[in-house]
Design a protein around this motif. Structure first.
Motif, PDB file in Angstrom:
ATOM      1  N   ASN A 104       8.133  -6.975  12.002  1.00  0.00           N
ATOM      2  CA  ASN A 104       8.454  -7.371  13.375  1.00  0.00           C
ATOM      3  C   ASN A 104       7.309  -8.258  13.866  1.00  0.00           C
ATOM      4  OD1 ASN A 104       9.463  -7.441  16.014  1.00  0.00           O
ATOM      5  ND2 ASN A 104       8.561  -5.471  16.544  1.00  0.00           N
ATOM      6  N   ILE A 105       7.350  -9.551  13.514  1.00  0.00           N
ATOM      7  CA  ILE A 105       6.234 -10.457  13.787  1.00  0.00           C
ATOM      8  C   ILE A 105       6.582 -11.425  14.913  1.00  0.00           C
ATOM      9  CG2 ILE A 105       4.631 -12.132  12.776  1.00  0.00           C
ATOM     10  CD1 ILE A 105       5.412 -11.022  10.007  1.00  0.00           C
ATOM     11  N   VAL A 106       5.678 -11.527  15.887  1.00  0.00           N
ATOM     12  CA  VAL A 106       5.872 -12.453  17.013  1.00  0.00           C
ATOM     13  C   VAL A 106       4.648 -13.344  17.126  1.00  0.00           C
ATOM     14  CG1 VAL A 106       5.943 -12.589  19.522  1.00  0.00           C
ATOM     15  CG2 VAL A 106       7.459 -11.023  18.350  1.00  0.00           C
ATOM     16  N   HIS A 107       4.849 -14.653  17.251  1.00  0.00           N
ATOM     17  CA  HIS A 107       3.710 -15.548  17.458  1.00  0.00           C
ATOM     18  C   HIS A 107       3.582 -15.865  18.945  1.00  0.00           C
ATOM     19  CE1 HIS A 107       6.648 -18.858  17.544  1.00  0.00           C
ATOM     20  NE2 HIS A 107       7.148 -18.318  16.472  1.00  0.00           N
ATOM     21  N   VAL A 108       2.370 -15.756  19.463  1.00  0.00           N
ATOM     22  CA  VAL A 108       2.108 -15.947  20.891  1.00  0.00           C
ATOM     23  C   VAL A 108       1.164 -17.129  21.080  1.00  0.00           C
ATOM     24  CG1 VAL A 108       1.199 -14.889  22.982  1.00  0.00           C
ATOM     25  CG2 VAL A 108       2.420 -13.492  21.335  1.00  0.00           C
ATOM     26  N   ASP A 109       1.600 -18.109  21.854  1.00  0.00           N
ATOM     27  CA  ASP A 109       0.818 -19.323  22.092  1.00  0.00           C
ATOM     28  C   ASP A 109      -0.143 -19.075  23.252  1.00  0.00           C
ATOM     29  OD1 ASP A 109      -0.141 -21.829  22.042  1.00  0.00           O
ATOM     30  OD2 ASP A 109       1.627 -22.803  22.871  1.00  0.00           O
ATOM     31  N   TYR A 110      -1.342 -18.554  22.927  1.00  0.00           N
ATOM     32  CA  TYR A 110      -2.264 -18.149  23.994  1.00  0.00           C
ATOM     33  C   TYR A 110      -3.342 -19.189  24.276  1.00  0.00           C
ATOM     34  CZ  TYR A 110      -1.294 -13.735  26.215  1.00  0.00           C
ATOM     35  OH  TYR A 110      -0.781 -12.769  27.040  1.00  0.00           O
ATOM     36  N   ASP A 111      -2.952 -20.449  24.399  1.00  0.00           N
ATOM     37  CA  ASP A 111      -3.949 -21.427  24.833  1.00  0.00           C
ATOM     38  C   ASP A 111      -3.803 -21.651  26.339  1.00  0.00           C
ATOM     39  OD1 ASP A 111      -1.815 -23.064  25.244  1.00  0.00           O
ATOM     40  OD2 ASP A 111      -2.287 -24.494  23.658  1.00  0.00           O
ATOM     41  N   THR A 112      -4.720 -22.400  26.923  1.00  0.00           N
ATOM     42  CA  THR A 112      -4.768 -22.543  28.387  1.00  0.00           C
ATOM     43  C   THR A 112      -3.541 -23.245  28.957  1.00  0.00           C
ATOM     44  OG1 THR A 112      -6.079 -24.542  28.025  1.00  0.00           O
ATOM     45  CG2 THR A 112      -7.277 -22.529  28.559  1.00  0.00           C
ATOM     46  N   GLY A 113      -2.878 -24.062  28.147  1.00  0.00           N
ATOM     47  CA  GLY A 113      -1.728 -24.797  28.660  1.00  0.00           C
ATOM     48  C   GLY A 113      -0.404 -24.088  28.456  1.00  0.00           C
ATOM     49  N   ALA A 114      -0.424 -22.931  27.791  1.00  0.00           N
ATOM     50  CA  ALA A 114       0.822 -22.231  27.487  1.00  0.00           C
ATOM     51  C   ALA A 114       1.384 -21.521  28.714  1.00  0.00           C
ATOM     52  CB  ALA A 114       0.586 -21.217  26.374  1.00  0.00           C
ATOM     53  N   SER A 115       2.691 -21.384  28.735  1.00  0.00           N
ATOM     54  CA  SER A 115       3.360 -20.695  29.844  1.00  0.00           C
ATOM     55  C   SER A 115       3.081 -19.199  29.767  1.00  0.00           C
ATOM     56  CB  SER A 115       4.863 -20.938  29.760  1.00  0.00           C
ATOM     57  OG  SER A 115       5.572 -19.962  30.469  1.00  0.00           O
ATOM     58  N   GLU A 116       2.562 -18.641  30.859  1.00  0.00           N
ATOM     59  CA  GLU A 116       2.251 -17.199  30.887  1.00  0.00           C
ATOM     60  C   GLU A 116       3.529 -16.373  30.744  1.00  0.00           C
ATOM     61  OE1 GLU A 116       0.056 -13.928  33.755  1.00  0.00           O
ATOM     62  OE2 GLU A 116      -0.383 -16.049  34.051  1.00  0.00           O
ATOM     63  N   ALA A 117       4.613 -16.840  31.363  1.00  0.00           N
ATOM     64  CA  ALA A 117       5.889 -16.119  31.275  1.00  0.00           C
ATOM     65  C   ALA A 117       6.378 -16.077  29.825  1.00  0.00           C
ATOM     66  CB  ALA A 117       6.933 -16.798  32.155  1.00  0.00           C
ATOM     67  N   ASN A 118       6.211 -17.199  29.114  1.00  0.00           N
ATOM     68  CA  ASN A 118       6.633 -17.274  27.713  1.00  0.00           C
ATOM     69  C   ASN A 118       5.817 -16.316  26.850  1.00  0.00           C
ATOM     70  OD1 ASN A 118       8.032 -18.312  25.443  1.00  0.00           O
ATOM     71  ND2 ASN A 118       6.310 -19.647  24.993  1.00  0.00           N
ATOM     72  N   GLN A 119       4.492 -16.279  27.085  1.00  0.00           N
ATOM     73  CA  GLN A 119       3.606 -15.373  26.345  1.00  0.00           C
ATOM     74  C   GLN A 119       4.038 -13.919  26.570  1.00  0.00           C
ATOM     75  OE1 GLN A 119      -0.009 -16.304  28.277  1.00  0.00           O
ATOM     76  NE2 GLN A 119      -0.158 -18.364  27.441  1.00  0.00           N
TER      77      GLN A 119
END
Length: 287
Positions: free
Chosen positions: A230-245
Motif C-alpha cells: 500500500n504505497i503512496v507518494h507525497v509531494d512535500y515540497d513548498t509549492g505542493a498543494s497541502e490538500a493534495n498531500q
C-alpha cells in the motif's frame, strides 16, 4: 544518535499515557548528545542503553494498536532527523504508528560503495580516510543500538539490515540505478514489506519525479511484486498543494486501517480456534 532518538520519539508518542513525556525526554537527550559527542566511545555506547531504558519507563496505553506506516524519501536523507516531521505528524493524527528509515544505513552504504570511495581516493585522500573512519564508528555504535533495542519490551523495529536484500533490489532497479540513494531507498521499501509493514509513504521528490532513480516506475514494479503493498507518494515540497498531500495520506490510512482490522479479525478467529482445541483436549482427558 538522532536516528535512534527519532525511533524512540515516534514509537512512544502515539501510545503514551500522559502527552508530552516522550517529547520532553527526546529534548533532554538531544541536549545531552551535544556533550556526549566529545566523550569517549565507551561513554557514548553506554548512553545508547540508557536512552532505551528511559524511554521504556514511559507508560503506554493498554490495547492501543495502530497500523504501522513506514516513511522513505530523499527529504529524510537531506534533513534527517527533522525533515520528516510534517509527514510523520500528519500520519500520527490519522492513527498511524510511524516507522522511520535508518539514516546510518544510508551513510554506511554510500561510504562503502566502491565507486564513490575510489572517486574520493583520486580527488581527496583526506576525505576518503574520514569516510572509512566514519564507517568503523557507525559499525561500533550500530551493534550497541541493535543490542539495546533487542532488550526492549515495547517491540521497536530494529535499525535496518538491508544488505541481504541486494538480489531483490536488482530485480526492481535497472542496472544504472543500483548504486547510491536509489539502491538504498528501494531496499528500504522492500525491507518494510518483508517486516510486515506494507503501508509506505514515499516523500517527494524521489517518488514523484518520473525521471528520478526511484520514480513511479519503481513503485509500480514493487506493487506488481507485492500485491498487498500500500504505497503512496507525497509531494512535500513548498509549492505542493497541502490538500493534495493530506488527501493522499488519508487515502493510504483508509487502506492501512482496513488492513489492520482484517488482521485483528484473523487473530481473534485463530485465538477462538485455539481455545476450542484446548477445551476439546481437556474434555477427552476428563472422559
Amino acid at each position: 544518535y538522532g536516528d535512534l532518538l527519532q525511533k524512540m520519539l515516534y514509537k512512544n508518542r502515539p501510545y503514551e499515557m500522559k502527552k508530552g513525556e516522550t517529547q520532553k525526554l527526546f529534548n533532554t537527550w538531544m541536549e545531552r548528545c551535544k556533550k556526549l559527542v566529545s566523550a569517549s566511545n565507551k561513554e557514548f555506547s553506554k548512553s545508547i542503553y540508557q536512552i532505551v531504558d528511559e524511554f521504556e519507563k514511559i507508560q503506554w496505553k493498554k490495547n492501543c494498536e495502530r497500523p504501522k506506516v513506514g516513511i522513505v524519501g530523499e527529504i529524510l536523507i537531506k534533513y534527517h532527523p527533522f525533515g520528516n516531521n510534517d509527514v510523520a505528524n500528519l500520519l500520527e493524527k490519522e492513527g498511524a504508528e510511524v516507522v522511520l528509515p535508518d539514516f546510518l544505513g544510508f551513510i554506511k552504504f554510500i561510504a562503502s560503495n566502491k565507486v564513490i570511495t575510489n572517486q574520493m581516493m583520486k580527488n581527496d585522500n583526506k576525505k576518503a580516510m574520514l569516510f572509512k573512519a566514519a564507517i568503523k564508528l557507525i559499525e561500533i555504535f550500530e551493534k550497541d543500538t541493535r543490542k539495546a533495542l533487542a532488550k526492549s519490551k515495547k517491540g521497536y523495529l530494529p535499525t535496518c539490515d538491508i544488505w541481504h536484500l541486494a538480489d531483490n533490489v536488482k530485480s526492481v532497479l535497472s542496472t544504472g540505478n543500483q548504486t547510491g540513494e536509489g539502491w538504498f531507498l528501494t531496499a528500504e521499501m522492500l525491507e518494510y514489506i518483508e517486516e510486515g509493514i506494507p503501508n509506505i509513504v514515499c516523500v517527494q521528490p524521489f517518488a514523484c519525479l518520473p525521471n528520478h532513480v526511484v520514480g513511479k516506475g519503481v513503485i509500480k514494479t514493487i506493487r506488481d511484486m507485492y500485491p498487498d503493498a500500500n504505497i503512496v507518494h507525497v509531494d512535500y515540497d513548498t509549492g505542493a498543494s497541502e490538500a493534495n498531500q493530506t488527501n493522499r495520506i488519508k487515502l493510504l490510512m483508509t487502506v492501512a486501517k482496513d488492513n489492520l482490522k482484517m488482521k485483528q479479525k484473523e487473530r481473534r478467529t485463530a485465538e477462538k480456534e485455539n481455545e476450542k482445541t484446548v477445551i476439546t483436549k481437556k474434555d477427552k482427558i476428563n472422559k
